[in-house]
Design a protein around this motif. Sequence first.
Motif, PDB file in Angstrom:
ATOM      1  N   LEU A 110     -57.517  27.078 -27.401  1.00  0.00           N
ATOM      2  CA  LEU A 110     -56.169  27.586 -27.657  1.00  0.00           C
ATOM      3  C   LEU A 110     -55.294  26.533 -28.319  1.00  0.00           C
ATOM      4  O   LEU A 110     -54.455  26.842 -29.168  1.00  0.00           O
ATOM      5  CB  LEU A 110     -55.538  28.061 -26.345  1.00  0.00           C
ATOM      6  CG  LEU A 110     -56.152  29.344 -25.786  1.00  0.00           C
ATOM      7  CD1 LEU A 110     -55.566  29.659 -24.416  1.00  0.00           C
ATOM      8  CD2 LEU A 110     -55.925  30.519 -26.730  1.00  0.00           C
ATOM      9  N   ALA A 120     -49.371  26.943 -27.525  1.00  0.00           N
ATOM     10  CA  ALA A 120     -49.768  28.340 -27.307  1.00  0.00           C
ATOM     11  C   ALA A 120     -49.426  28.764 -25.889  1.00  0.00           C
ATOM     12  O   ALA A 120     -49.371  27.965 -24.976  1.00  0.00           O
ATOM     13  CB  ALA A 120     -51.272  28.491 -27.556  1.00  0.00           C
ATOM     14  N   ARG A 121     -49.184  30.045 -25.717  1.00  0.00           N
ATOM     15  CA  ARG A 121     -48.881  30.579 -24.386  1.00  0.00           C
ATOM     16  C   ARG A 121     -49.759  31.780 -24.107  1.00  0.00           C
ATOM     17  O   ARG A 121     -50.119  32.530 -25.005  1.00  0.00           O
ATOM     18  CB  ARG A 121     -47.400  30.998 -24.283  1.00  0.00           C
ATOM     19  CG  ARG A 121     -46.452  29.818 -24.285  1.00  0.00           C
ATOM     20  CD  ARG A 121     -45.005  30.261 -24.167  1.00  0.00           C
ATOM     21  NE  ARG A 121     -44.115  29.120 -24.110  1.00  0.00           N
ATOM     22  CZ  ARG A 121     -43.765  28.495 -22.998  1.00  0.00           C
ATOM     23  NH1 ARG A 121     -44.237  28.924 -21.840  1.00  0.00           N
ATOM     24  NH2 ARG A 121     -42.966  27.451 -23.015  1.00  0.00           N
ATOM     25  N   LEU A 122     -50.097  31.935 -22.849  1.00  0.00           N
ATOM     26  CA  LEU A 122     -50.821  33.118 -22.417  1.00  0.00           C
ATOM     27  C   LEU A 122     -49.861  34.289 -22.317  1.00  0.00           C
ATOM     28  O   LEU A 122     -48.636  34.102 -22.290  1.00  0.00           O
ATOM     29  CB  LEU A 122     -51.471  32.848 -21.055  1.00  0.00           C
ATOM     30  CG  LEU A 122     -52.561  31.774 -21.068  1.00  0.00           C
ATOM     31  CD1 LEU A 122     -53.032  31.501 -19.652  1.00  0.00           C
ATOM     32  CD2 LEU A 122     -53.715  32.211 -21.928  1.00  0.00           C
ATOM     33  N   VAL A 128     -50.014  26.437 -22.944  1.00  0.00           N
ATOM     34  CA  VAL A 128     -51.261  25.697 -23.088  1.00  0.00           C
ATOM     35  C   VAL A 128     -50.906  24.264 -23.449  1.00  0.00           C
ATOM     36  O   VAL A 128     -50.270  24.019 -24.460  1.00  0.00           O
ATOM     37  CB  VAL A 128     -52.135  26.305 -24.206  1.00  0.00           C
ATOM     38  CG1 VAL A 128     -53.408  25.502 -24.379  1.00  0.00           C
ATOM     39  CG2 VAL A 128     -52.454  27.743 -23.894  1.00  0.00           C
ATOM     40  N   TYR A 170     -58.515  35.067 -26.952  1.00  0.00           N
ATOM     41  CA  TYR A 170     -58.735  33.942 -26.054  1.00  0.00           C
ATOM     42  C   TYR A 170     -57.606  33.831 -25.028  1.00  0.00           C
ATOM     43  O   TYR A 170     -57.827  33.490 -23.866  1.00  0.00           O
ATOM     44  CB  TYR A 170     -58.836  32.641 -26.844  1.00  0.00           C
ATOM     45  CG  TYR A 170     -60.090  32.543 -27.678  1.00  0.00           C
ATOM     46  CD1 TYR A 170     -61.319  32.260 -27.096  1.00  0.00           C
ATOM     47  CD2 TYR A 170     -60.042  32.743 -29.052  1.00  0.00           C
ATOM     48  CE1 TYR A 170     -62.473  32.175 -27.852  1.00  0.00           C
ATOM     49  CE2 TYR A 170     -61.192  32.657 -29.815  1.00  0.00           C
ATOM     50  CZ  TYR A 170     -62.397  32.371 -29.223  1.00  0.00           C
ATOM     51  OH  TYR A 170     -63.542  32.281 -29.978  1.00  0.00           O
ATOM     52  N   GLN A 171     -56.381  34.116 -25.462  1.00  0.00           N
ATOM     53  CA  GLN A 171     -55.258  34.083 -24.533  1.00  0.00           C
ATOM     54  C   GLN A 171     -55.434  35.136 -23.441  1.00  0.00           C
ATOM     55  O   GLN A 171     -55.200  34.863 -22.254  1.00  0.00           O
ATOM     56  CB  GLN A 171     -53.954  34.309 -25.313  1.00  0.00           C
ATOM     57  CG  GLN A 171     -53.606  33.156 -26.238  1.00  0.00           C
ATOM     58  CD  GLN A 171     -52.454  33.502 -27.170  1.00  0.00           C
ATOM     59  OE1 GLN A 171     -52.148  34.669 -27.400  1.00  0.00           O
ATOM     60  NE2 GLN A 171     -51.824  32.486 -27.729  1.00  0.00           N
ATOM     61  N   ASP A 175     -56.028  34.816 -19.146  1.00  0.00           N
ATOM     62  CA  ASP A 175     -55.349  35.537 -18.064  1.00  0.00           C
ATOM     63  C   ASP A 175     -56.345  36.293 -17.185  1.00  0.00           C
ATOM     64  O   ASP A 175     -56.252  36.280 -15.960  1.00  0.00           O
ATOM     65  CB  ASP A 175     -54.330  36.513 -18.648  1.00  0.00           C
ATOM     66  CG  ASP A 175     -52.900  35.994 -18.543  1.00  0.00           C
ATOM     67  OD1 ASP A 175     -52.741  34.798 -18.242  1.00  0.00           O
ATOM     68  OD2 ASP A 175     -51.968  36.776 -18.773  1.00  0.00           O
TER      69      ASP A 175
END
Length: 393
Positions: A110, A120-122, A128, A170-171, A175
């Motif tokens: 990520l 990056a964020r989920l 991330v 991928y995000q 989760d």
Amino acid sequence: MLDLSPVPAGGTAADALRNTVDLAQVAERCGYHRFWVAEHHLASGVASSAPGVLVALVAAATDRIRVGSGAVQMPNLPALVAAEQFGTVAALHPGRIDLGLGRFDLRKILNKRAGGGPPARLPSGRPVRRTRETETGGGAPPGIPDVGDREVDGVSLPRPSFYAGDPATYQLLGDLLNYRLDEPGPVYGEQLADILAFLEGRYPGPDGEPLPVLPAQGADLEVWVFGTTPGESARAAGAAGLPFAASYHILPTFVLETVAAYREAFRPSRYLKEPHVMVSADVVVADDDTVAAELAAPYGQWVLDIKAGRGAKPYVTPAEARARVWTEEERAGVADRLATQFVGSPETVVGKLRALVEVTGADELVVTTITTEHADRVRSHELLAKHWIGEKA
């Protein structure tokens, strides 16, 4: 032999899994030593998402061949569960089961796909954390200089290829697997040590006495470590005295450095007195070079879909692959994988595989093959086995 249970065009996951069982039976008849299955998630083109379950099914459908994972991706599966799952299968198929362990670094994936923008964020909003390596965007592992294309005694070691894709899948996977990407990840070497402790019956309980971890404890199986770089996996495998599989078919550039790092870190153990190396290769064999090249034509599209974050898609036909118009960026993004796929007649491929063995010092090869039609995949493995065994004889 390594299989991903590819979903045939117009087929289902059930078709893919039945083909995997059929291929394992072919492998046993042809004299292959091991049959391993991969772990992939959220991909419409492959059905091998639960290697522990699939290993059990394949072991039950075969009689002699060793069956294993190539590889269970840590930390997707807790160390305790991995040991228990494969210990369960080994209890009913002793001496035939391999627990192959990989390292799935979702943080790194990520971070790289976030590029130079904000972290990056989920979907849950968790950030991330970027590492120094991914911030610089370097193509080489830590401690290894970035390199251009190389060739050693006929073996191609191309510069790593990258393709900037969409990180959304991928995000979401992060989760669904409950990754805490805002916290430091597990230490791979510690996870590996825990698995060995469960299998050896020496993991301490609250009273200091070993915990009863059945049926993992005393399981008659082999533990393997998979790695793509001369980093944590190679060092952990060597330090634990375990056999090591270097993934040339995934990241060919640094296979020599990866094997060297494992050998340098190796310490004799109850499992091995000397290092034991396996090297992977992506292979398509047909009666002649022209037919093999046609069967392998869709491979670039398949690799690109994975690198782009779309996941492994159903394999297109050779005609569809030939008709596709590629951008320069797309071609550059899969150049390393195309340059290192072993494609051709049995004589052509066996010669190239022999060179790979000589250059890496491999004790074993693990080959993986994907084609549009299952029959072509079966034929590829049959031809390779016939000529490999014949040449050795």
